[in-house]
Scaffold this motif. Structure first.
Motif, mmCIF file in Angstrom:
data_model
loop_
_atom_site.group_PDB
_atom_site.id
_atom_site.type_symbol
_atom_site.label_atom_id
_atom_site.label_comp_id
_atom_site.label_asym_id
_atom_site.label_seq_id
_atom_site.Cartn_x
_atom_site.Cartn_y
_atom_site.Cartn_z
ATOM 1 N N TYR A 108 38.731 42.511 30.392
ATOM 2 C CA TYR A 108 38.481 41.360 31.253
ATOM 3 C C TYR A 108 38.605 40.047 30.483
ATOM 4 C CZ TYR A 108 37.075 43.799 35.500
ATOM 5 O OH TYR A 108 37.070 44.540 36.647
ATOM 6 N N GLY A 109 38.145 40.040 29.248
ATOM 7 C CA GLY A 109 38.278 38.832 28.439
ATOM 8 C C GLY A 109 39.729 38.474 28.203
ATOM 9 N N GLY A 110 40.527 39.495 27.895
ATOM 10 C CA GLY A 110 41.950 39.257 27.688
ATOM 11 C C GLY A 110 42.643 38.802 28.952
ATOM 12 N N LEU A 111 42.259 39.393 30.067
ATOM 13 C CA LEU A 111 42.878 39.041 31.346
ATOM 14 C C LEU A 111 42.543 37.608 31.747
ATOM 15 C CD1 LEU A 111 44.569 40.112 33.698
ATOM 16 C CD2 LEU A 111 42.459 40.889 34.773
ATOM 17 N N LEU A 112 41.288 37.211 31.583
ATOM 18 C CA LEU A 112 40.863 35.880 32.006
ATOM 19 C C LEU A 112 41.476 34.783 31.141
ATOM 20 C CD1 LEU A 112 37.100 36.592 32.777
ATOM 21 C CD2 LEU A 112 38.900 36.076 34.424
ATOM 22 N N LEU A 113 41.348 34.928 29.816
ATOM 23 C CA LEU A 113 41.858 33.874 28.935
ATOM 24 C C LEU A 113 43.380 33.875 28.907
ATOM 25 C CD1 LEU A 113 40.634 31.642 27.257
ATOM 26 C CD2 LEU A 113 40.794 33.112 25.237
ATOM 27 N N VAL A 135 41.399 45.544 41.439
ATOM 28 C CA VAL A 135 40.953 45.706 40.048
ATOM 29 C C VAL A 135 39.438 45.585 39.963
ATOM 30 C CG1 VAL A 135 40.939 44.583 37.785
ATOM 31 C CG2 VAL A 135 43.091 45.028 38.927
ATOM 32 N N GLY A 136 38.879 44.630 40.702
ATOM 33 C CA GLY A 136 37.429 44.474 40.713
ATOM 34 C C GLY A 136 36.723 45.678 41.303
ATOM 35 N N VAL A 137 37.261 46.205 42.405
ATOM 36 C CA VAL A 137 36.661 47.374 43.046
ATOM 37 C C VAL A 137 36.734 48.587 42.118
ATOM 38 C CG1 VAL A 137 36.899 49.020 44.946
ATOM 39 C CG2 VAL A 137 37.111 46.566 45.387
ATOM 40 N N GLU A 138 37.886 48.783 41.512
ATOM 41 C CA GLU A 138 38.072 49.932 40.606
ATOM 42 C C GLU A 138 37.086 49.897 39.456
ATOM 43 O OE1 GLU A 138 39.065 51.491 36.873
ATOM 44 O OE2 GLU A 138 39.812 49.467 37.281
ATOM 45 N N THR A 160 26.049 46.050 33.641
ATOM 46 C CA THR A 160 26.928 45.791 32.510
ATOM 47 C C THR A 160 27.701 44.492 32.734
ATOM 48 O OG1 THR A 160 28.785 47.018 33.459
ATOM 49 C CG2 THR A 160 27.206 48.266 32.135
ATOM 50 N N GLN A 161 28.230 43.962 31.631
ATOM 51 C CA GLN A 161 29.038 42.742 31.728
ATOM 52 C C GLN A 161 30.218 42.960 32.667
ATOM 53 O OE1 GLN A 161 32.168 41.599 28.801
ATOM 54 N NE2 GLN A 161 30.676 40.079 28.131
ATOM 55 N N ALA A 162 30.857 44.116 32.563
ATOM 56 C CA ALA A 162 32.020 44.411 33.399
ATOM 57 C C ALA A 162 31.653 44.502 34.875
ATOM 58 C CB ALA A 162 32.680 45.709 32.941
ATOM 59 N N THR A 163 30.440 44.957 35.184
ATOM 60 C CA THR A 163 30.009 45.035 36.580
ATOM 61 C C THR A 163 29.908 43.646 37.185
ATOM 62 O OG1 THR A 163 28.780 47.081 36.172
ATOM 63 C CG2 THR A 163 28.200 45.826 38.137
ATOM 64 N N PHE A 164 29.273 42.732 36.457
ATOM 65 C CA PHE A 164 29.170 41.352 36.943
ATOM 66 C C PHE A 164 30.556 40.738 37.141
ATOM 67 C CE2 PHE A 164 24.872 41.529 34.888
ATOM 68 C CZ PHE A 164 24.127 41.257 36.027
ATOM 69 N N PHE A 212 35.473 39.277 40.383
ATOM 70 C CA PHE A 212 36.893 39.472 40.680
ATOM 71 C C PHE A 212 37.119 39.685 42.172
ATOM 72 C CE2 PHE A 212 40.082 40.360 37.202
ATOM 73 C CZ PHE A 212 39.453 39.554 36.274
ATOM 74 N N VAL A 213 36.281 40.489 42.791
ATOM 75 C CA VAL A 213 36.434 40.746 44.225
ATOM 76 C C VAL A 213 36.268 39.451 45.016
ATOM 77 C CG1 VAL A 213 35.473 41.948 46.217
ATOM 78 C CG2 VAL A 213 35.701 43.155 44.038
ATOM 79 N N LEU A 214 35.234 38.697 44.698
ATOM 80 C CA LEU A 214 34.996 37.430 45.399
ATOM 81 C C LEU A 214 36.122 36.436 45.132
ATOM 82 C CD1 LEU A 214 31.154 37.018 44.713
ATOM 83 C CD2 LEU A 214 32.276 37.869 46.796
ATOM 84 N N PHE A 215 36.575 36.392 43.885
ATOM 85 C CA PHE A 215 37.660 35.478 43.540
ATOM 86 C C PHE A 215 38.963 35.889 44.223
ATOM 87 C CE2 PHE A 215 41.163 34.237 40.628
ATOM 88 C CZ PHE A 215 41.041 32.859 40.763
#
Length: 306
Positions: A73-78, A253-256, A277-281, A286-289
């Motif tokens: 997620y960090g790699g994807l966002l940045l 991706v968020g749902v998965e 977990t951080q990934a859960t938040f 991601f789903v909302l976005f």
């Protein structure tokens, strides 16, 4: 000598200036480099926040720990932020760019999880107490009391991982007869982290295996990512609104990741009274976005038509 003469013949008497059209695909090299550099940087930053002693370990040995643990997620966002900034600067339509890369991103994620599964890098699930690991690396059904006995026999390892034997997450799930046991009970023998117990008769550097098998969550993510890729590929020509395919990708991706985190081993965070977990938040974000992204894409498309 022949090559020199040929080059001289191709030279013009005087330099000429020409206007050349540069299309988005001509910028592919720059986009890939930006995505790779900022993607790795973002993955490392998020990994340090996710791990309990991430920043301490990194500061002690920055070079040695730079590639030791990366968070998708960090790699994807940045990485996405860097590419969006570049696309904006170069006047590349961000909606079309997002739709173009969405299927490739989820396919790349599946390939990355193949590496996690084969290497056994720690991205596995919680323990399956229906099985125990045999000394030679095999898996056997647990008899009554085997689970607790194995925990006690490997207390040092499990206390180091989960702080106490009472905190070890586990679920009892026996595979149906038509399913291979490996789908629900993986020992990750010879894993790259050398975690677990010693494999009997093994010689070399990578002789660790998990004393109690775990759910192979990387394998599950490979399957789900390939399904998402197939779905995105199937609907790509039916999505008439630019940016809508990207929005669907972000939502899926968020749902998965939200559901896979239910059985993954990860450190828990506390936010607004919620423990997850951080990934859960991030997956919820991601789903909302993704929903917001679709609404914005639709609004932009309707404005362009009117």
């Amino acid at each position: 000598m022949v090559e020199i003469q040929r080059e001289e013949k191709q030279q013009l008497p005087k330099p000429e200036e020409k206007w050349v059209d540069i299309y988005p695909h001509h910028r592919l090299g720059d986009i890939v480099m930006l995505a790779a550099l900022f993607g790795i940087l973002g993955a490392k930053i998020f990994s340090n926040f996710e791990e309990e002693n991430g920043w301490n370990d990194f500061l002690k040995d920055p070079f040695g720990n730079f590639f030791n643990g990366l968070t998708i997620y960090g790699g994807l966002l940045l990485g996405a932020a860097a590419v969006i900034w570049y696309a904006y600067r170069k006047k590349i339509n961000i909606w079309h760019l997002g739709d173009a890369v969405a299927p490739a991103l989820i396919l790349a994620y599946a390939v990355g999880r193949m590496g996690c599964q084969t290497a056994g890098d720690g991205d596995w699930g919680i323990l399956n107490s229906a099985y125990i690991t045999e000394a030679d690396g095999g898996v056997a059904l647990a008899e009554p009391g085997d689970f607790q006995h194995t925990l006690d026999s490997n207390a040092t390892y499990y206390i180091h991982e989960f702080h106490s034997l009472e905190n070890v997450p586990h679920v009892y799930f026996k595979a149906p007869s038509f399913l291979p046991t490996k789908l629900v009970a993986e020992t990750y023998a010879h894993n790259v982290n050398n975690e677990g117990a010693y494999i009997k008769g093994c010689q070399g550097d990578w002789c660790g295996q998990l004393p109690i098998p775990v759910f192979p969550t990387p394998l599950y993510e490979i399957c789900m990512s390939l399904i998402i890729f197939g779905f995105l590929w199937a609907i790509r020509k039916r999505m008439s609104i630019p940016g809508s395919l990207l929005a669907v990708y972000v939502i899926l991706v968020g749902v998965e990741r939200f559901f896979i985190e239910k059985i993954r081993v990860n450190n828990k965070l506390h936010f607004l009274g919620i423990e997850a977990t951080q990934a859960t938040f991030i997956s919820v974000g991601f789903v909302l976005f993704g929903i917001l992204l679709y609404l914005l894409a639709r609004r932009s498309y309707m404005r362009a038509r009117n």
